[in-house]
Design a protein around this motif. Structure first.
Motif, PDB file in Angstrom:
ATOM      1  N   ASP A  81     -18.921  -8.645 -10.429  1.00 56.11           N
ATOM      2  CA  ASP A  81     -18.020  -7.779 -11.192  1.00 56.11           C
ATOM      3  C   ASP A  81     -17.566  -8.472 -12.482  1.00 56.11           C
ATOM      4  O   ASP A  81     -17.116  -9.624 -12.453  1.00 56.11           O
ATOM      5  CB  ASP A  81     -16.801  -7.434 -10.330  1.00 56.11           C
ATOM      6  N   ASP A  84     -10.821  -1.393  -1.665  1.00 53.65           N
ATOM      7  CA  ASP A  84     -11.926  -0.447  -1.798  1.00 53.65           C
ATOM      8  C   ASP A  84     -12.836  -0.969  -2.898  1.00 53.65           C
ATOM      9  O   ASP A  84     -12.437  -1.058  -4.065  1.00 53.65           O
ATOM     10  CB  ASP A  84     -11.381   0.936  -2.154  1.00 53.65           C
ATOM     11  N   THR A  85     -14.057  -1.320  -2.549  1.00 50.54           N
ATOM     12  CA  THR A  85     -14.964  -1.939  -3.513  1.00 50.54           C
ATOM     13  C   THR A  85     -15.462  -0.959  -4.572  1.00 50.54           C
ATOM     14  O   THR A  85     -16.098  -1.379  -5.542  1.00 50.54           O
ATOM     15  CB  THR A  85     -16.167  -2.566  -2.795  1.00 50.54           C
ATOM     16  N   ALA A  86     -15.165   0.331  -4.405  1.00 49.08           N
ATOM     17  CA  ALA A  86     -15.543   1.308  -5.428  1.00 49.08           C
ATOM     18  C   ALA A  86     -14.534   1.343  -6.570  1.00 49.08           C
ATOM     19  O   ALA A  86     -14.814   1.917  -7.627  1.00 49.08           O
ATOM     20  CB  ALA A  86     -15.673   2.698  -4.810  1.00 49.08           C
ATOM     21  N   GLU A  87     -13.377   0.723  -6.378  1.00 47.87           N
ATOM     22  CA  GLU A  87     -12.343   0.753  -7.406  1.00 47.87           C
ATOM     23  C   GLU A  87     -12.583  -0.320  -8.460  1.00 47.87           C
ATOM     24  O   GLU A  87     -13.282  -1.309  -8.231  1.00 47.87           O
ATOM     25  CB  GLU A  87     -10.966   0.573  -6.770  1.00 47.87           C
ATOM     26  N   ARG A  88     -11.953  -0.116  -9.592  1.00 43.69           N
ATOM     27  CA  ARG A  88     -12.137  -1.004 -10.738  1.00 43.69           C
ATOM     28  C   ARG A  88     -11.773  -2.450 -10.387  1.00 43.69           C
ATOM     29  O   ARG A  88     -10.752  -2.721  -9.759  1.00 43.69           O
ATOM     30  CB  ARG A  88     -11.258  -0.527 -11.890  1.00 43.69           C
ATOM     31  N   PRO A 147      -5.977  -0.552  -9.840  1.00 44.47           N
ATOM     32  CA  PRO A 147      -5.716  -0.759  -8.407  1.00 44.47           C
ATOM     33  C   PRO A 147      -4.763  -1.933  -8.201  1.00 44.47           C
ATOM     34  O   PRO A 147      -4.658  -2.831  -9.042  1.00 44.47           O
ATOM     35  CB  PRO A 147      -7.102  -1.076  -7.832  1.00 44.47           C
ATOM     36  N   ASN A 162     -13.116  -4.364  -8.291  1.00 49.27           N
ATOM     37  CA  ASN A 162     -13.342  -4.720  -6.890  1.00 49.27           C
ATOM     38  C   ASN A 162     -14.813  -4.710  -6.494  1.00 49.27           C
ATOM     39  O   ASN A 162     -15.128  -4.712  -5.297  1.00 49.27           O
ATOM     40  CB  ASN A 162     -12.589  -3.750  -5.970  1.00 49.27           C
ATOM     41  N   ASP A 207       0.827  -1.208   0.000  1.00 54.45           N
ATOM     42  CA  ASP A 207       0.000   0.000   0.000  1.00 54.45           C
ATOM     43  C   ASP A 207       0.864   1.261   0.000  1.00 54.45           C
ATOM     44  O   ASP A 207       0.550   2.258   0.655  1.00 54.45           O
ATOM     45  CB  ASP A 207      -0.949   0.013   1.204  1.00 54.45           C
ATOM     46  N   ASP A 242      -3.523   3.524 -13.191  1.00 51.80           N
ATOM     47  CA  ASP A 242      -4.982   3.522 -13.304  1.00 51.80           C
ATOM     48  C   ASP A 242      -5.588   2.170 -12.946  1.00 51.80           C
ATOM     49  O   ASP A 242      -6.811   2.013 -12.975  1.00 51.80           O
ATOM     50  CB  ASP A 242      -5.412   3.932 -14.715  1.00 51.80           C
ATOM     51  N   TYR A 266      -8.628  -5.493 -16.939  1.00 55.29           N
ATOM     52  CA  TYR A 266      -8.119  -5.689 -15.581  1.00 55.29           C
ATOM     53  C   TYR A 266      -9.078  -6.628 -14.870  1.00 55.29           C
ATOM     54  O   TYR A 266     -10.254  -6.298 -14.696  1.00 55.29           O
ATOM     55  CB  TYR A 266      -8.029  -4.340 -14.857  1.00 55.29           C
ATOM     56  N   VAL A 276     -15.050  -0.838   2.378  1.00 55.43           N
ATOM     57  CA  VAL A 276     -13.589  -0.884   2.475  1.00 55.43           C
ATOM     58  C   VAL A 276     -13.223  -1.867   3.578  1.00 55.43           C
ATOM     59  O   VAL A 276     -13.823  -1.845   4.660  1.00 55.43           O
ATOM     60  CB  VAL A 276     -13.002   0.510   2.787  1.00 55.43           C
TER      61      VAL A 276
END
Length: 494
Positions: free
Chosen positions: A359, A462-466, A220, A468, A85, A218, A246, A432
């Motif tokens: 997803d 973070d589930t808002a990220e691509r 994660p 995820n 991280d 771009d 991705y 998250v």
């Protein structure tokens, strides 16, 4: 006056030629002995099936092996390259989340074999061994065939490339550190200084272009316990140009492989993108080896043993007490709510993406052209297998639930931390959380995914990220809270 007659000259020429031949033979033997002579691994590796699975070579040392003493000193020379991280983490290779048994020289899944000189490579156990603890102050339990939920595979790939990029990766600095920990003989010192270190650096840098996509800002990070498996195949095996896909996915459990029946459409891999277990074994091993096997016959024998071992390997038993009455009630709920998919004829077969609602990244990262290209390449290696499915994939496979208690986090991309969270509607699931902490949560059934220690040891998702997304699998979300508890209690027994 010359005292040598022609006969003397011829005799001396024969002697000189003989000495030269001896020197050439000696040099050739020395080169073979110190560069290519293969020695068997020590007997302890093969004492039990578990030890063979965890430490036995599959042949990756030939092309993908790192010289042992370089591998040994990398954490000493490049401690700042061990990151998570974006932060430097202490502990050397242990910081990458590898499973490491007490008393062992190397982590699980790291093999050591001498081919001229000792080399370190990987086998399947590096990704497919689970470490869990029943409490924060207990020793870890290691489960062969389980998902390596603590492993930060992406950071391991980056580590090797980042070290090779660094100007400190040179003979002077590495040899100075090697000399602190071992005494090489003269020949090995010369080989390391003038051949092994420069060649290792060159070969690691050659991988940089193939791994370019793991540095994309771009995309994660995969985080602990995940990979981007189909893109690994595209870029490493096929050498396809980088695209915009991705598809992160949880490292799967590979115990009890005999459950997959290709003749009834029960296919391995998340999207059923491979025709049978044998093909998965071959392709996964080739990914670890990064090249065609040096000894195809030995490779076939290793794969046959590994497939037999994993086909017979049972899922682990739940290690905590189970409420029998609650589990019995949960079994009835399972029969009504879950069995049609997870215990009937649909299990192991694909479910349309629109029905699952999960997803799409993993599906989008693969295509029929890539499957055809991979099949051609493996075929040219002379390896027989049914191979990858050369048709569009309509959705993800409905998973078997054997050992489901140890397969957290959940969904194909590991975006839901516990079974109890999975039974909540997507909007009420954790947005998250931290993956890769190994203390088990027997109440929610999964790993502890928040709190000071989870944040220190785990990687943030973070589930808002691509890639995820934690949506989909709305089955069971409408149950009453008490029924959800009963269902989870039953799932502990599978």
């Amino acid at each position: 006056m010359n005292s040598f007659n022609p006969r003397d000259r011829r005799a001396w020429r024969r002697i000189a030629c003989g000495l030269l031949a001896v020197l050439l033979v000696a040099a050739a033997y020395l080169g073979w002995s110190r560069g290519f002579r293969e020695e068997p691994q020590p007997a302890w590796v093969f004492e039990t099936p578990d030890s063979r699975y965890r430490y036995g070579s599959i042949g990756a040392e030939h092309e993908a092996g790192i010289p042992y003493w370089i591998f040994y000193v990398l954490p000493r020379v490049f401690p700042e390259k061990f990151r998570q991280d974006g932060q430097v983490v202490a502990g050397g290779y242990a910081a990458l989340g590898v499973a490491w048994e007490q008393g062992q020289e190397l982590p699980v899944g790291f093999t050591k074999k001498t081919i001229g000189f000792p080399r370190v490579a990987n086998n399947c156990a590096v990704c497919h061994t689970t470490s869990y603890r029943v409490s924060a102050d207990s020793n870890p339990v290691f489960v062969s065939g389980g998902p390596g939920h603590t492993l930060n595979l992406q950071n391991f790939f980056r580590l090797l490339i980042d070290c090779a990029r660094d100007p400190r990766f040179n003979a002077d600095i590495l040899m100075a550190e090697i000399n602190r920990v071992t005494k090489l003989d003269l020949i090995d010192r010369l080989l390391y200084r003038f051949v092994i270190i420069p060649m290792t650096r060159q070969r690691l840098l050659e991988r940089e272009a193939q791994f370019a996509w793991i540095y994309r800002p771009d995309f994660p990070d995969w985080g602990r316990g995940r990979d981007d498996g189909m893109n690994l195949t595209k870029y490493l095996l096929i050498r396809a140009p980088m695209d915009e896909t991705y598809g992160p996915a949880d490292i799967p459990a590979i115990w009890n492989l005999a459950k997959y029946k290709a003749e009834t459409g029960q296919l391995p891999n998340y999207a059923g993108d491979t025709h049978d277990v044998h093909s998965v074994m071959i392709d996964s091993a080739l990914g670890v080896m990064a090249a065609a096997p040096a000894d195809p016959e030995d490779f076939r024998k290793q794969m046959a043993w590994l497939q037999d071992f994993l086909s017979r390997l049972p899922p682990p038993k739940y290690p905590f007490p189970v409420d029998g009455d609650k589990a019995a009630a949960g079994r009835a709920i399972f029969a009504a709510e879950c069995a049609a998919c997870h215990a009937g004829t649909r299990v192991g077969t694909r479910i349309p993406l629109a029905e699952a609602g999960t997803d799409p990244g993993r599906l989008e990262s693969w295509n029929p052209d890539a499957a055809r290209a991979a099949n051609r390449i493996v075929g040219k290696m002379g390896i027989e297998r049914k191979g990858l499915v050369e048709a569009p994939l309509p959705g993800y496979k409905i998973p078997f639930l054997d050992g489901i208690w140890l397969r957290a986090p959940y969904l194909h991309n590991g975006a839901v931390p516990t079974l109890r969270d999975l039974l909540e509607p997507p909007e009420r699931r954790p947005r998250v959380f931290w993956r890769g902490y190994d203390v088990y949560d027997p109440v929610k059934v999964g790993f502890v995914s928040d709190g000071e220690e989870a944040r220190r040891a785990g990687s943030r998702l973070d589930t808002a990220e691509r890639g995820n997304g934690n949506g989909g699998h709305n089955f069971g979300t409408g149950l009453a809270p008490a029924d959800k508890e009963r269902l989870v209690e039953y799932l502990k027994t599978l």
